[in-house]
Design a protein around this motif. Structure first.
Motif, PDB file in Angstrom:
ATOM      1  N   GLY A  99      -5.191   6.405  61.920  1.00 49.40           N
ATOM      2  CA  GLY A  99      -4.828   6.451  63.322  1.00 49.40           C
ATOM      3  C   GLY A  99      -5.961   5.915  64.166  1.00 49.40           C
ATOM      4  O   GLY A  99      -7.104   5.799  63.707  1.00 49.40           O
ATOM      5  N   VAL A 100      -5.640   5.603  65.405  1.00 49.16           N
ATOM      6  CA  VAL A 100      -6.640   5.177  66.377  1.00 49.16           C
ATOM      7  C   VAL A 100      -6.747   6.260  67.437  1.00 49.16           C
ATOM      8  O   VAL A 100      -5.735   6.755  67.942  1.00 49.16           O
ATOM      9  N   THR A 101      -7.963   6.659  67.776  1.00 51.77           N
ATOM     10  CA  THR A 101      -8.156   7.710  68.769  1.00 51.77           C
ATOM     11  C   THR A 101      -8.239   7.126  70.174  1.00 51.77           C
ATOM     12  O   THR A 101      -8.548   5.945  70.346  1.00 51.77           O
ATOM     13  N   PRO A 102      -7.997   7.951  71.199  1.00 53.30           N
ATOM     14  CA  PRO A 102      -8.138   7.469  72.577  1.00 53.30           C
ATOM     15  C   PRO A 102      -9.562   7.060  72.924  1.00 53.30           C
ATOM     16  O   PRO A 102      -9.769   6.335  73.891  1.00 53.30           O
ATOM     17  N   TRP A 103     -10.540   7.514  72.142  1.00 52.65           N
ATOM     18  CA  TRP A 103     -11.928   7.168  72.423  1.00 52.65           C
ATOM     19  C   TRP A 103     -12.404   5.967  71.608  1.00 52.65           C
ATOM     20  O   TRP A 103     -13.572   5.629  71.606  1.00 52.65           O
ATOM     21  N   GLY A 104     -11.461   5.322  70.893  1.00 48.54           N
ATOM     22  CA  GLY A 104     -11.761   4.046  70.270  1.00 48.54           C
ATOM     23  C   GLY A 104     -12.294   4.098  68.861  1.00 48.54           C
ATOM     24  O   GLY A 104     -12.811   3.102  68.356  1.00 48.54           O
ATOM     25  N   THR A 105     -12.139   5.241  68.186  1.00 47.81           N
ATOM     26  CA  THR A 105     -12.557   5.340  66.790  1.00 47.81           C
ATOM     27  C   THR A 105     -11.330   5.286  65.884  1.00 47.81           C
ATOM     28  O   THR A 105     -10.184   5.305  66.342  1.00 47.81           O
ATOM     29  N   ILE A 106     -11.600   5.217  64.594  1.00 45.62           N
ATOM     30  CA  ILE A 106     -10.543   5.114  63.592  1.00 45.62           C
ATOM     31  C   ILE A 106     -10.523   6.370  62.736  1.00 45.62           C
ATOM     32  O   ILE A 106     -11.567   6.847  62.273  1.00 45.62           O
ATOM     33  N   LEU A 107      -9.327   6.910  62.509  1.00 47.83           N
ATOM     34  CA  LEU A 107      -9.140   8.018  61.583  1.00 47.83           C
ATOM     35  C   LEU A 107      -8.531   7.477  60.291  1.00 47.83           C
ATOM     36  O   LEU A 107      -7.675   6.589  60.320  1.00 47.83           O
ATOM     37  N   SER A 108      -8.967   8.018  59.174  1.00 47.24           N
ATOM     38  CA  SER A 108      -8.482   7.587  57.864  1.00 47.24           C
ATOM     39  C   SER A 108      -8.242   8.819  57.004  1.00 47.24           C
ATOM     40  O   SER A 108      -9.078   9.726  56.969  1.00 47.24           O
ATOM     41  N   GLY A 109      -7.101   8.852  56.322  1.00 52.65           N
ATOM     42  CA  GLY A 109      -6.763  10.010  55.499  1.00 52.65           C
ATOM     43  C   GLY A 109      -7.153   9.808  54.049  1.00 52.65           C
ATOM     44  O   GLY A 109      -6.763   8.828  53.422  1.00 52.65           O
ATOM     45  N   GLU A 110      -7.929  10.757  53.500  1.00 49.96           N
ATOM     46  CA  GLU A 110      -8.244  10.751  52.068  1.00 49.96           C
ATOM     47  C   GLU A 110      -7.084  11.432  51.342  1.00 49.96           C
ATOM     48  O   GLU A 110      -6.869  12.626  51.480  1.00 49.96           O
ATOM     49  N   GLU A 111      -6.364  10.666  50.534  1.00 53.12           N
ATOM     50  CA  GLU A 111      -5.127  11.187  49.960  1.00 53.12           C
ATOM     51  C   GLU A 111      -5.280  11.588  48.494  1.00 53.12           C
ATOM     52  O   GLU A 111      -5.616  12.727  48.186  1.00 53.12           O
ATOM     53  N   ASN A 112      -5.059  10.669  47.569  1.00 56.00           N
ATOM     54  CA  ASN A 112      -5.015  11.026  46.149  1.00 56.00           C
ATOM     55  C   ASN A 112      -6.407  11.088  45.526  1.00 56.00           C
ATOM     56  O   ASN A 112      -6.655  10.506  44.468  1.00 56.00           O
ATOM     57  N   PHE A 113      -7.285  11.847  46.165  1.00 56.65           N
ATOM     58  CA  PHE A 113      -8.672  11.966  45.688  1.00 56.65           C
ATOM     59  C   PHE A 113      -8.758  12.639  44.332  1.00 56.65           C
ATOM     60  O   PHE A 113      -9.730  12.453  43.584  1.00 56.65           O
ATOM     61  N   ASN A 114      -7.765  13.445  43.976  1.00 55.43           N
ATOM     62  CA  ASN A 114      -7.824  14.198  42.724  1.00 55.43           C
ATOM     63  C   ASN A 114      -7.947  13.281  41.513  1.00 55.43           C
ATOM     64  O   ASN A 114      -8.547  13.649  40.495  1.00 55.43           O
TER      65      ASN A 114
END
Length: 685
Positions: free
Chosen positions: A269-284
């Motif tokens: 996702g993109v935040t209103p403050w201009g950073t990027i979010l990333s989901g760590e998914e199948n880490f197992n």
């Protein structure tokens, strides 16, 4: 379009239309293991049976940021039905959806509508820095990969550079690597140290400057000052209740707050403050020897951390991937990651206040009052939907002080998990039949799990668990409160015009199997191979919501499909919804992963309002063996991340099953592609 022979897929005992190679490296064969959720907490079907006896994404609007969302996990099941050519509905299409629908196909190409053009923006191995070497498939090195575009691109975001017209930052996740497709003569049991180092370097994220072109949608990468690679060895800081706890300290990090690397990065996702979010998914799937680690409470097992070696074999060169030696290392993955793409020297963050699970991604919604809400799905069969409501508001401005504050917004707030009930419990029989009032509808409640205060002090809201336990073992906390078991909740996206929230539920072919949770109104089909899309009308900062099913996916000719009441003879077949995005007109766009209808995955528009609500049209298809990820849809261009093209059980570098994107006899390479309307026209108009 005339049909062509189907690309070869292995059916894996009837369960999956995806290659076994993809399942092994991407999700650790999740489809072929028992789902980790064996809790006896109430699921939706139990609840309903017992009952019967304006906001805007600030900074995320199309005029400010172009945001995409992407994919993962185990593939859809095979299906006996296939899709034919797509009829066109009469009348005027919704603004932004007026394009000739692409027919289902099996081509080794990115197939786009007539009247549109395309370009490959970046391929695996393309140089990102002036001193990076050109890609050479047969002469790869880890040092080169650190300066080149990574493998298996997933989530993508496009951020305008202030003061530089038609210039952007393109930020991309690199979810996983597949050694047998990357190297000739690859020994799966004993890859070389250099091959291991290359695959670690090919994970993570890329930030790259791109320049647009007047009159077209073309994007050209440049060696800009913001360019950056983040890999499986990059330093991160862990914040929130998990940081410094007994569960995150290791032999190499006694602080429990300094983590090396990110991987299995799916949507974001993109935040209103201009950073990027990333989901760590199948880490197992990156951690070996779970059976040799002390696990008296079943915490490793609940996250799918099991016995034996890993597909990547990173444990051969780095002991932190061997749970027999570092049992806590896995507890440092499975978070929402935040990256500041405007500062290449910044340390990325992992936010434990948002919980640890197989995050598909994290999307931000800001209410009219300025409250920040994040939604996320736990992409596993029978797992849950979550939201996080921050206690902090966005501080305006682009200065250092504002950024320091805004980077803490996701460290203070309340984490919730969803519990749903349906309105037609006595009419849900597993066939997918639409209830008598012609819709699947119900209500929901957000159950609080964890509250983290402005002072950083956290309080567990789940009896018997500490705050650190809820942050690190969030799945078990959600089990205890009886959250609703869903059909692989993947991407969440909020409509920037209406505030309604949409959830892609990709599939669950274990639904209603012997000994498994049965059907319910939000998950209304047995052995669900094609998935559905859920629509929430949420009290964003509160605890109540209503819901309905927008789509029940599959072949529209099949009785168990539903398109919000729209004429099913006038829609495109769609299977296994994965990532979601919105265009500037408020239409929903869906990318698919693991199409169970025996044709290539694609990208679809869906009309949400008016008499054509539910009209679903295929805009493009990706090459054979590939998955559609990272959709970004603006007035000028559509961007997709084409992941694992040609990944097939018969494929090797000496016997490639795809030659996309370069054609000829070239090796397939994951890549970012852009599509635009000829003569500079507007997408879908």
């Amino acid at each position: 379009m005339s049909p062509k022979p189907l690309a070869l897929f292995v059916t894996h005992d009837g369960q999956s239309a995806r290659a076994a190679l993809t399942c092994e490296y991407k999700c650790g064969n999740a489809c072929f293991h028992e789902p980790p959720n064996t809790s006896d907490g109430a699921y939706f079907g139990d609840i309903v049976s017992s009952l019967n006896r304006r906001g805007l994404i600030k900074g995320g609007a199309a005029a400010v940021l172009a945001v995409g969302a992407a994919s993962v996990l185990a593939a859809c099941g095979d299906d006996s039905s296939g899709g034919g050519d797509t009829p066109t509905a009469a009348g005027t299409p919704a603004t932004g959806t007026d394009f000739p629908a692409v027919a289902p196909n099996k081509d080794d190409a990115l197939v786009i509508p007539e009247g549109y053009e395309q370009q490959v923006v970046l391929r695996w191995g393309d140089p990102l820095f002036a001193d990076a070497p050109a890609f050479d498939f047969d002469k790869q090195t880890a040092a080169a990969q650190l300066k080149q575009f990574g493998y298996n691109n997933d989530f993508a975001a496009l951020l305008p550079i202030e003061g530089q017209p038609n210039s952007f930052l393109l930020v991309v996740n690199h979810e996983y690597t597949t050694g047998p497709m990357m190297f000739r003569g690859y020994d799966k049991d004993k890859p070389s140290d250099e091959q291991i180092a290359i695959t670690k370097a090919a994970h993570g994220l890329t930030v790259v400057e791109v320049k647009g072109e007047a009159g077209s949608g073309k994007l050209t990468p440049v060696f800009g000052k913001y360019n950056r690679r983040i890999t499986a060895d990059t330093e991160f800081v862990l914040t929130g209740p998990a940081a410094g706890s007994e569960f995150t300290r290791t032999g190499a990090d006694s602080s429990g707050a300094k983590v090396l690397g990110t991987f299995a990065n799916c949507a974001g996702g993109v935040t209103p403050w201009g950073t990027i979010l990333s989901g760590e998914e199948n880490f197992n799937g990156y951690f070996a020897n779970g059976d040799k680690a002390d696990d008296p409470k079943g915490r490793l097992k609940r996250y799918g951390l099991t016995e034996g070696t890993t597909a990547n074999r990173w444990e051969r060169t780095d002991k932190r991937f061997d749970l027999a030696q570092e049992a806590n290392e896995a507890n440092r993955f499975g978070y929402v990651v935040e990256v500041n793409p405007w500062d290449p020297a910044s340390t990325p963050i992992k936010h434990s206040a948002m919980g640890r699970l197989k995050h598909e991604g994290a999307s931000i919604y800001v209410t009219a009052a300025g409250d920040v809400v994040s939604y996320t799905g736990d992409d596993e069969k029978f797992d849950y939907m979550y939201k996080f409501v921050s206690k902090r508001k966005v501080q305006p401005g682009t200065g250092a002080a504002a950024m320091r504050h805004n980077l803490t917004i996701l460290d203070a707030g309340t984490l919730y998990v969803a519990k749903l009930t349906g309105d037609h419990a006595d009419q849900i029989d597993g066939s997918g039949k639409v209830p008598s009032d012609q819709g699947f509808t119900g209500k929901g409640q957000w159950i609080p799990l964890l509250e983290t205060g402005e002072d950083g002090q956290a309080k567990s809201l789940v009896e018997g668990l500490s705050a650190a336990e809820v942050a690190v073992f969030t799945r078990q906390a959600a089990d205890k409160v009886g959250a609703t078991k869903m059909d692989r909740p993947e991407d969440f996206e909020a409509n920037p015009f209406t505030g309604k929230v949409y959830v892609a539920l990709t599939n669950n072919d274990n639904r209603a199997k012997d000994g498994k949770p049965g059907v319910d109104e939000a998950n209304p089909r047995k052995l669900n191979k094609n998935g559905q899309v859920l629509e929430l009308t949420d009290n964003h900062t509160g605890t109540d919501f209503t819901w309905s099913l927008l789509l029940v996916c599959g072949d529209p000719a099949a009785a168990d499909t539903y398109f919000a009441g729209f004429d099913k003879s006038k829609v495109s077949p769609i299977s296994c919804p994965d990532n979601l995005a919105f265009d500037p007109h408020g239409n929903l766009w869906i990318s698919t992963d693991g199409n169970a209808l025996k044709t290539n995955d694609g990208l679809f528009s869906v009309t949400l309002d008016g008499p054509r609500r539910g009209e679903t049209k295929q805009f493009l298809t990706v090459p054979k063996g590939a998955e559609t990820c990272g959709p970004i849809v603006t007035e000028q261009r559509v961007i997709v991340a084409v992941q694992h093209p040609g990944e097939d059980d018969e494929a090797t570098p000496d016997n490639p099953q795809s030659h996309w994107p370069d054609g000829g006899t070239s090796q397939p390479r994951p890549a970012i592609a852009v599509v635009w309307k000829q003569n500079g026209g507007r997408i879908g108009i």
